[in-house]
Write an enzyme that holds these catalytic residues in place. Sequence first.
Site, PDB file in Angstrom:
ATOM      1  N   HIS A 218      -2.939  10.027   9.546  1.00 15.73           N
ATOM      2  CA  HIS A 218      -4.306   9.785   9.097  1.00 15.73           C
ATOM      3  C   HIS A 218      -5.256   9.738  10.299  1.00 15.73           C
ATOM      4  O   HIS A 218      -4.825   9.724  11.447  1.00 15.73           O
ATOM      5  CB  HIS A 218      -4.366   8.483   8.298  1.00 15.73           C
ATOM      6  CG  HIS A 218      -3.725   8.585   6.956  1.00 15.73           C
ATOM      7  ND1 HIS A 218      -2.498   8.032   6.662  1.00 15.73           N
ATOM      8  CD2 HIS A 218      -4.143   9.185   5.809  1.00 15.73           C
ATOM      9  CE1 HIS A 218      -2.186   8.289   5.405  1.00 15.73           C
ATOM     10  NE2 HIS A 218      -3.162   8.982   4.862  1.00 15.73           N
TER      11      HIS A 218
ATOM     12  N   SER B 236      -4.057   3.725  -3.628  1.00 17.38           N
ATOM     13  CA  SER B 236      -4.845   4.243  -2.517  1.00 17.38           C
ATOM     14  C   SER B 236      -6.271   4.479  -2.990  1.00 17.38           C
ATOM     15  O   SER B 236      -6.511   4.747  -4.169  1.00 17.38           O
ATOM     16  CB  SER B 236      -4.239   5.557  -2.033  1.00 17.38           C
ATOM     17  OG  SER B 236      -5.152   6.281  -1.241  1.00 17.38           O
TER      18      SER B 236
END
Length: 314
Positions: A180, A108
Amino acid sequence: MEKNSKIYIAGHRGMVGSAITRKLQNEGFENLILKGSKELDLRDQNAVLDFFKTEQPDYVFLAAAKVGGIIANNTYRADFLYENLIMECNIIHSAYLTNVKKLMFLGSSCIYPKLAPQPLREDYLLTGPLEETNEPYAIAKIAGIKMCETYRDQYGCNYISVMPTNLYGIGDNYHPTNSHVLPALIRKFHEAKVNGEEAVTIWGTGSPKREFLYADDLAEACLFLMETYNGKELVNVGTGEDLTIAELANLVKNIVGFEGELKFDTSKPDGTPRKLMDVNKLHNLGWKHHTSLEEGVLSAYNDFTDKSKVHSER
């Protein structure tokens, strides 16, 4: 990879894993190993090793992870550290013990220091403090990168690491608090539109800049790198383009068709000021994204409304 190679996609039900699975199937790879969490608990060391010994996969895409937005990351700090660490350790070590030919670990962009120079280059890893709210998750992902590097160093394993930017797309998580920013905005604007609300409030100032990559583009990049890249250094995967949260909110607002006001709650945290990936390495290797943000958000919104209809009909 041969079309009949045994390929294990860890986390195939998640947004990233399902996109990789779709891409492989579309390209004619027919020998895919898919196990859900009820069939195989990736946190169970013995179960994972038994699975690898039984199935003997040739290739592994490690897309399994415990993921979430700012609230989830900051609330379940121990869970994010422990569960991601244990899954990576179990899969990578079992791959080594059973002679997997090649493994791809997906990390990530949060692995990079909070205040690193922009855009984020691969060699900025471990050059400064991390963003506090998702530090445990980032540390787990950094450990996964280092496992791939050290198993390569010590045992000669061909394990590679790719670092995607912020992702969105088919099968995203639209949970009201654990999602998110982009899927959260899609849900917020859709519900405000359906309920006839006058305004939607966004966390923070709207000034942080973010980059977004459509998950099916990531899957294409993953297959490309699995077949062409054998280097030790991690590879960023992104678009090389970003926009402010305020600009993103307006884009989603327009696509959803919400006609009310947009407000910002400046008492809430902004998170990292900017996270733009340097994708020169990926471009030089020969791959670039092709789905525009507008196209991708429309596709994601259609997926969200399709799933909403299914839930409402049950």
